[in-house]
Write an enzyme that holds these catalytic residues in place. Sequence first.
Site, PDB file in Angstrom:
ATOM      1  N   CYS A   1     -29.205 -22.793 -37.080  1.00 62.09           N
ATOM      2  CA  CYS A   1     -30.093 -22.002 -36.211  1.00 62.09           C
ATOM      3  C   CYS A   1     -30.012 -22.385 -34.740  1.00 62.09           C
ATOM      4  O   CYS A   1     -29.686 -21.559 -33.887  1.00 62.09           O
ATOM      5  CB  CYS A   1     -31.544 -22.141 -36.673  1.00 62.09           C
ATOM      6  SG  CYS A   1     -31.801 -21.831 -38.419  1.00 62.09           S
TER       7      CYS A   1
ATOM      8  N   LYS B   1     -39.161 -16.197 -33.926  1.00 61.11           N
ATOM      9  CA  LYS B   1     -38.657 -17.574 -33.924  1.00 61.11           C
ATOM     10  C   LYS B   1     -37.950 -17.917 -32.614  1.00 61.11           C
ATOM     11  O   LYS B   1     -37.174 -17.120 -32.093  1.00 61.11           O
ATOM     12  CB  LYS B   1     -37.703 -17.756 -35.105  1.00 61.11           C
ATOM     13  CG  LYS B   1     -36.925 -19.062 -35.115  1.00 61.11           C
ATOM     14  CD  LYS B   1     -36.085 -19.183 -36.364  1.00 61.11           C
ATOM     15  CE  LYS B   1     -35.172 -20.406 -36.304  1.00 61.11           C
ATOM     16  NZ  LYS B   1     -34.512 -20.667 -37.589  1.00 61.11           N
TER      17      LYS B   1
ATOM     18  N   HIS C   1     -37.056 -21.953 -31.731  1.00 55.49           N
ATOM     19  CA  HIS C   1     -36.288 -23.098 -32.248  1.00 55.49           C
ATOM     20  C   HIS C   1     -35.286 -23.659 -31.244  1.00 55.49           C
ATOM     21  O   HIS C   1     -34.207 -24.124 -31.618  1.00 55.49           O
ATOM     22  CB  HIS C   1     -35.574 -22.717 -33.552  1.00 55.49           C
ATOM     23  CG  HIS C   1     -35.351 -23.909 -34.448  1.00 55.49           C
ATOM     24  ND1 HIS C   1     -34.536 -23.867 -35.569  1.00 55.49           N
ATOM     25  CD2 HIS C   1     -35.825 -25.183 -34.406  1.00 55.49           C
ATOM     26  CE1 HIS C   1     -34.531 -25.044 -36.164  1.00 55.49           C
ATOM     27  NE2 HIS C   1     -35.306 -25.873 -35.469  1.00 55.49           N
TER      28      HIS C   1
ATOM     29  N   HIS D   1     -35.737 -17.030 -44.019  1.00 57.31           N
ATOM     30  CA  HIS D   1     -35.738 -18.493 -44.107  1.00 57.31           C
ATOM     31  C   HIS D   1     -36.843 -18.941 -45.064  1.00 57.31           C
ATOM     32  O   HIS D   1     -37.906 -18.333 -45.122  1.00 57.31           O
ATOM     33  CB  HIS D   1     -35.995 -19.079 -42.709  1.00 57.31           C
ATOM     34  CG  HIS D   1     -35.601 -20.513 -42.561  1.00 57.31           C
ATOM     35  ND1 HIS D   1     -36.250 -21.541 -43.212  1.00 57.31           N
ATOM     36  CD2 HIS D   1     -34.618 -21.106 -41.828  1.00 57.31           C
ATOM     37  CE1 HIS D   1     -35.698 -22.694 -42.886  1.00 57.31           C
ATOM     38  NE2 HIS D   1     -34.702 -22.466 -42.048  1.00 57.31           N
TER      39      HIS D   1
ATOM     40  N   ASP E   1     -28.333 -15.096 -37.683  1.00 56.03           N
ATOM     41  CA  ASP E   1     -27.915 -16.218 -36.833  1.00 56.03           C
ATOM     42  C   ASP E   1     -26.757 -17.011 -37.440  1.00 56.03           C
ATOM     43  O   ASP E   1     -26.013 -17.670 -36.721  1.00 56.03           O
ATOM     44  CB  ASP E   1     -29.092 -17.131 -36.483  1.00 56.03           C
ATOM     45  CG  ASP E   1     -29.844 -17.666 -37.706  1.00 56.03           C
ATOM     46  OD1 ASP E   1     -29.520 -17.254 -38.843  1.00 56.03           O
ATOM     47  OD2 ASP E   1     -30.775 -18.474 -37.521  1.00 56.03           O
TER      48      ASP E   1
ATOM     49  N   LYS F   1     -24.261 -21.625 -44.952  1.00 60.62           N
ATOM     50  CA  LYS F   1     -24.996 -22.282 -43.867  1.00 60.62           C
ATOM     51  C   LYS F   1     -24.600 -23.757 -43.740  1.00 60.62           C
ATOM     52  O   LYS F   1     -24.398 -24.443 -44.741  1.00 60.62           O
ATOM     53  CB  LYS F   1     -26.494 -22.167 -44.143  1.00 60.62           C
ATOM     54  CG  LYS F   1     -27.397 -22.886 -43.158  1.00 60.62           C
ATOM     55  CD  LYS F   1     -28.857 -22.672 -43.481  1.00 60.62           C
ATOM     56  CE  LYS F   1     -29.769 -23.438 -42.531  1.00 60.62           C
ATOM     57  NZ  LYS F   1     -31.195 -23.150 -42.731  1.00 60.62           N
TER      58      LYS F   1
END
Length: 585
Positions: free
Chosen positions: A83, A142, A144, A298, A350, A375
């Site tokens: 992310c 979001k 982050h 998520h 993302d 991921k």
Amino acid sequence: VSFLLLCFRTSLVTPVIFGLLLQPPLTQLSIIMRPNFVLLMADDLGIGDVGCYGNDTIRTPNIDHLAKEGVKLTQHIAAAPLCTPSRAAFLTGRYPLRSGMDATNNYRVIFWNGGSGGLPPNETTFAKILQQQGYSTGLIGKWHLGVNCESRNDHCHHPLNHGFDYFYGMPFTLISDCQTTEAPEMDRVFRRKLSLYTQMIGLITLTAALGRLTGLISACWKTLTCFAGFSLLFFMSWFSSYGFVRYWNCIMMRNHEVTEQPMVTERTTSLILRESISFIERNKHMPFLLFLSFLHSHTPLLTTEKFLGKSSHGLYGDNVEEMDWMVGQVLDAIDKEGLKNTTLVYFASDHGGWLERQEGKRQLGGWNGIYRGGKAMGGWEGGIRVPGILRWPGVLPAGTVINEPTSLMDIYPTVVHLAGGVIPQDRVIDGRDLMPLLQGTVEHSEHEFLFHYCGIHLHAVRWHQKDSGAIWKAHYVTPNFHPLGAGACYNRGFCPCFGEGVTHHDPPLLFDLSQDPSEAKPLSADTEPIYDTVIKQIGRAVEEHRRTLTPVPEQLSLYNAIWKPWLQPCCGTFPFCWCDKEGDN
């Protein structure tokens, strides 16, 4: 003579006017008007989770319809498989390594709202350029990318310091700790070790005290008291942060103000949707940029009751289908305000889906289709190949599919140019303007090479050999899957970037993605006649790329990663941080 000259001029002007009148109304509009931008970004969504990318069991009708009305990119690549670095690259148009947003250690994302790392203030986001161009800019959802640097209220990394006029959402990211019914997710293994050490120290202290009382141990009480004090300090040192993750990280903010601490997860989805539609309605009479950064999909997969149990893929499928419904609601709001023909809509994820995210037999992470890995894996396609859809009726040809390599970083120059802004000339911008490719005025992407990092470690390189159509990919480092033969690191929860958990390849593994998109059959000098030529060409590109890198402060260093009480956003008097201002309203 005057009469003849007038007739001649009329004969020239009339066809021009007639031709303009025959043009589609949007084409004329797009020439004289800067478009609005609605950028939709999913969180941890796998490319295989979307209907228009091949999934026939999760229902995503709104995303699929967006693709039918616009352009679908089949080789859209994230600059990082996690992310924080991926979003930094998206907003700046630069590999995250250039801004210090990739890690040298295992803390590869922003770990605390009370940490000191984040997107550096000297980085220029596309939002900042559009703000200077007179756009109203908003980020919902979001972030982050950090909050503070040196004090609780300096907000140096905050969205409002990076070009956004309005922010509503999570400065952090969703984690299972945000729901009291879920098992802790954040630094789970490390927390277990700390808890175990605390219990061992406590047991030793208690045993020593009992031994002293019964006369079995001759240690003095002063020594035992000091040891007990050390035990308490050790416990407080970690429990003050990890024991209150829900209060420190699971918060909602409106601009600089904390509105929920901890967040009330039952209403988060409806509030984010309400804020997004409200932003469109408030700014419909001026050019605007809305970056809707979904908390879906998520973990802990916040899903409203309306969608629970509705999909054939459990909670994860329910969550994706709810996100698709939210996409539809935003698109309806654009249509309702008459903005469809003047708004460029973009949808992406993302990075790839999280294969290792499981609870018992429940799969809580996404699916990456035919692509290997997921991921956190910087090289394999499943970690970095994501959905990419753009719609601008009348300007971008509907129903188009583009197979050329493109990057999330390309949104930066594309948006800036369309808004009439200027790309910064004092730094390297790795993204490329997509409009010529999207409109069909060029055949190939401007990207010849794309570099795939895992943290600061270069794991793979992609070369688009345009004359032959081949897309070569060389892997210098790959993670060691566990168990053997599996497609992920199920023993770790995340695949590492370096150390014992990876294998270095010399010569590198080579694949031709145009023939083997699943990266199942590595090539060799025996099976590929130009193997040596390809390896040398990619090697020269790596050397040239590395010459463009300059040292910058590490935003994800261990010091920046740790929780600092004096940086913790708090809606009360620290440490008494609790509020529900949405509930008060």
